[in-house]
Design a protein around this motif. Structure first.
Motif, mmCIF file in Angstrom:
data_model
loop_
_atom_site.group_PDB
_atom_site.id
_atom_site.type_symbol
_atom_site.label_atom_id
_atom_site.label_comp_id
_atom_site.label_asym_id
_atom_site.label_seq_id
_atom_site.Cartn_x
_atom_site.Cartn_y
_atom_site.Cartn_z
ATOM 1 N N GLY A 96 0.810 -1.214 0.000
ATOM 2 C CA GLY A 96 0.000 0.000 0.000
ATOM 3 C C GLY A 96 0.846 1.269 0.000
ATOM 4 N N GLU A 97 1.906 1.284 0.796
ATOM 5 C CA GLU A 97 2.796 2.452 0.837
ATOM 6 C C GLU A 97 3.404 2.738 -0.530
ATOM 7 O OE1 GLU A 97 4.202 1.431 5.406
ATOM 8 O OE2 GLU A 97 5.644 1.266 3.776
ATOM 9 N N LEU A 98 3.787 1.667 -1.214
ATOM 10 C CA LEU A 98 4.431 1.808 -2.524
ATOM 11 C C LEU A 98 3.435 1.955 -3.665
ATOM 12 C CD1 LEU A 98 7.045 -1.062 -2.140
ATOM 13 C CD2 LEU A 98 7.530 1.404 -2.090
ATOM 14 N N GLU A 99 2.186 1.566 -3.399
ATOM 15 C CA GLU A 99 1.175 1.449 -4.451
ATOM 16 C C GLU A 99 1.670 0.502 -5.543
ATOM 17 O OE1 GLU A 99 -0.122 5.330 -5.707
ATOM 18 O OE2 GLU A 99 -0.818 5.827 -3.695
ATOM 19 N N ALA A 100 2.294 -0.598 -5.092
ATOM 20 C CA ALA A 100 2.804 -1.608 -6.027
ATOM 21 C C ALA A 100 1.637 -2.247 -6.753
ATOM 22 C CB ALA A 100 3.605 -2.664 -5.270
ATOM 23 N N ASP A 101 1.830 -2.524 -8.033
ATOM 24 C CA ASP A 101 0.766 -3.169 -8.786
ATOM 25 C C ASP A 101 1.023 -4.660 -8.994
ATOM 26 O OD1 ASP A 101 2.829 -2.553 -10.508
ATOM 27 O OD2 ASP A 101 1.597 -1.467 -11.929
ATOM 28 N N LEU A 102 2.131 -5.159 -8.428
ATOM 29 C CA LEU A 102 2.409 -6.594 -8.438
ATOM 30 C C LEU A 102 3.216 -6.950 -7.195
ATOM 31 C CD1 LEU A 102 2.381 -9.381 -9.861
ATOM 32 C CD2 LEU A 102 4.516 -8.698 -10.984
ATOM 33 N N VAL A 103 2.768 -7.976 -6.489
ATOM 34 C CA VAL A 103 3.522 -8.545 -5.376
ATOM 35 C C VAL A 103 4.013 -9.906 -5.838
ATOM 36 C CG1 VAL A 103 3.431 -9.415 -3.002
ATOM 37 C CG2 VAL A 103 2.148 -7.355 -3.625
ATOM 38 N N VAL A 104 5.289 -10.179 -5.622
ATOM 39 C CA VAL A 104 5.863 -11.473 -5.974
ATOM 40 C C VAL A 104 6.365 -12.110 -4.688
ATOM 41 C CG1 VAL A 104 7.567 -12.705 -7.361
ATOM 42 C CG2 VAL A 104 6.514 -10.600 -8.251
ATOM 43 N N ILE A 105 5.970 -13.362 -4.477
ATOM 44 C CA ILE A 105 6.291 -14.050 -3.235
ATOM 45 C C ILE A 105 6.522 -15.530 -3.527
ATOM 46 C CG2 ILE A 105 3.828 -14.433 -2.719
ATOM 47 C CD1 ILE A 105 4.511 -13.999 0.261
ATOM 48 N N GLY A 106 7.395 -16.146 -2.750
ATOM 49 C CA GLY A 106 7.608 -17.580 -2.879
ATOM 50 C C GLY A 106 6.435 -18.349 -2.301
ATOM 51 N N ALA B 203 -2.355 -7.593 -8.417
ATOM 52 C CA ALA B 203 -1.925 -8.911 -8.876
ATOM 53 C C ALA B 203 -0.847 -9.465 -7.938
ATOM 54 C CB ALA B 203 -1.379 -8.817 -10.295
ATOM 55 N N VAL B 204 -0.858 -10.780 -7.763
ATOM 56 C CA VAL B 204 0.139 -11.462 -6.937
ATOM 57 C C VAL B 204 0.678 -12.638 -7.747
ATOM 58 C CG1 VAL B 204 0.590 -12.717 -4.785
ATOM 59 C CG2 VAL B 204 -1.068 -10.834 -4.809
ATOM 60 N N LEU B 205 1.990 -12.709 -7.859
ATOM 61 C CA LEU B 205 2.645 -13.833 -8.518
ATOM 62 C C LEU B 205 3.257 -14.700 -7.434
ATOM 63 C CD1 LEU B 205 3.795 -15.411 -10.932
ATOM 64 C CD2 LEU B 205 5.699 -13.775 -10.960
ATOM 65 N N VAL B 206 2.795 -15.939 -7.333
ATOM 66 C CA VAL B 206 3.317 -16.882 -6.359
ATOM 67 C C VAL B 206 4.218 -17.850 -7.112
ATOM 68 C CG1 VAL B 206 2.747 -18.641 -4.651
ATOM 69 C CG2 VAL B 206 1.232 -16.657 -4.959
ATOM 70 N N VAL B 207 5.479 -17.907 -6.697
ATOM 71 C CA VAL B 207 6.467 -18.739 -7.391
ATOM 72 C C VAL B 207 6.721 -19.988 -6.567
ATOM 73 C CG1 VAL B 207 8.819 -18.825 -8.286
ATOM 74 C CG2 VAL B 207 7.508 -16.686 -8.416
ATOM 75 N N ARG B 208 6.562 -21.124 -7.218
ATOM 76 C CA ARG B 208 6.798 -22.414 -6.566
ATOM 77 C C ARG B 208 8.236 -22.853 -6.788
ATOM 78 N NH1 ARG B 208 2.557 -25.617 -5.118
ATOM 79 N NH2 ARG B 208 0.513 -24.870 -5.649
ATOM 80 N N ASP B 209 8.771 -23.562 -5.797
ATOM 81 C CA ASP B 209 10.093 -24.154 -5.994
ATOM 82 C C ASP B 209 9.921 -25.482 -6.729
ATOM 83 O OD1 ASP B 209 9.216 -25.918 -4.048
ATOM 84 O OD2 ASP B 209 10.579 -25.188 -2.512
ATOM 85 N N GLU B 210 11.000 -26.108 -7.075
ATOM 86 C CA GLU B 210 10.938 -27.353 -7.845
ATOM 87 C C GLU B 210 10.139 -28.436 -7.135
ATOM 88 O OE1 GLU B 210 11.918 -27.808 -10.979
ATOM 89 O OE2 GLU B 210 12.512 -25.713 -11.003
ATOM 90 N N GLU B 211 10.230 -28.503 -5.809
ATOM 91 C CA GLU B 211 9.513 -29.542 -5.059
ATOM 92 C C GLU B 211 8.015 -29.324 -5.112
ATOM 93 O OE1 GLU B 211 11.121 -29.466 -1.142
ATOM 94 O OE2 GLU B 211 13.101 -30.040 -1.807
ATOM 95 N N GLY B 212 7.579 -28.080 -5.287
ATOM 96 C CA GLY B 212 6.152 -27.772 -5.316
ATOM 97 C C GLY B 212 5.490 -28.086 -6.639
ATOM 98 N N ARG B 213 6.249 -28.401 -7.672
ATOM 99 C CA ARG B 213 5.678 -28.688 -8.995
ATOM 100 C C ARG B 213 5.212 -30.122 -9.066
ATOM 101 N NH1 ARG B 213 9.898 -25.453 -12.811
ATOM 102 N NH2 ARG B 213 9.351 -23.441 -11.966
#
Length: 148
Positions: free
Chosen positions: A101-111, A137-147
């Protein structure tokens, strides 16, 4: 949907977070987005019921700055100009959403999965909570084990 202009990478030093940082580097390279990095040192009454002494708090913050510095360095080595790096304390989901919210980011990326299984069991998966509550928008990135 336009390309992101301001990206917030939430990192905890986990494998998933490292992979999330690599995705941010790719996105920033292709879109020219501004990149901000956040690490939340987990200091919560759920995980740390007794008040922290000054030495404990100092140690936790030093470790948090190390995690943040590593994520920023990896992005910079990939050619990303990191606009800001921030360490916060508290519940990760709350702090990620506040910083977004402070940044007004339009994408959050998280593991997808963080480092602490006990906390995940007690408080829920941070990625899931961010997806549920972020107004962007939120991009959730999976590690290799999560695939699968």
């Amino acid at each position: 949907m336009p390309f992101p202009e301001r990206i917030l990478l939430a990192t905890d030093g986990s494998t998933s977070a490292t992979l999330a940082g690599r995705r941010v580097a790719q996105l920033a390279a292709s879109t020219g987005a501004e990149v901000h990095v956040l690490h939340v040192a987990l200091v919560s009454t759920w995980t740390t019921p007794a008040p922290l002494g000054p030495a404990q708090r100092e140690r936790i913050l030093a470790e948090a700055h190390t995690v943040l510095a590593a994520a920023v360095l990896e992005l910079e080595e990939a050619g990303v100009d990191v606009a800001s790096g921030t360490v916060r304390t508290g519940r990760a989901t709350e702090q990620i959403l506040l910083r977004r919210g402070e940044l007004e980011a339009d994408l959050v990326v998280i593991g997808h999965r963080g480092q602490n299984a006990l906390t995940r069991a007690l408080l829920g998966n941070d990625a899931e909570q961010v997806v549920r509550h972020a107004p962007c928008a939120v991009l959730v990135v999976r590690d290799e084990e999560g695939r699968r």
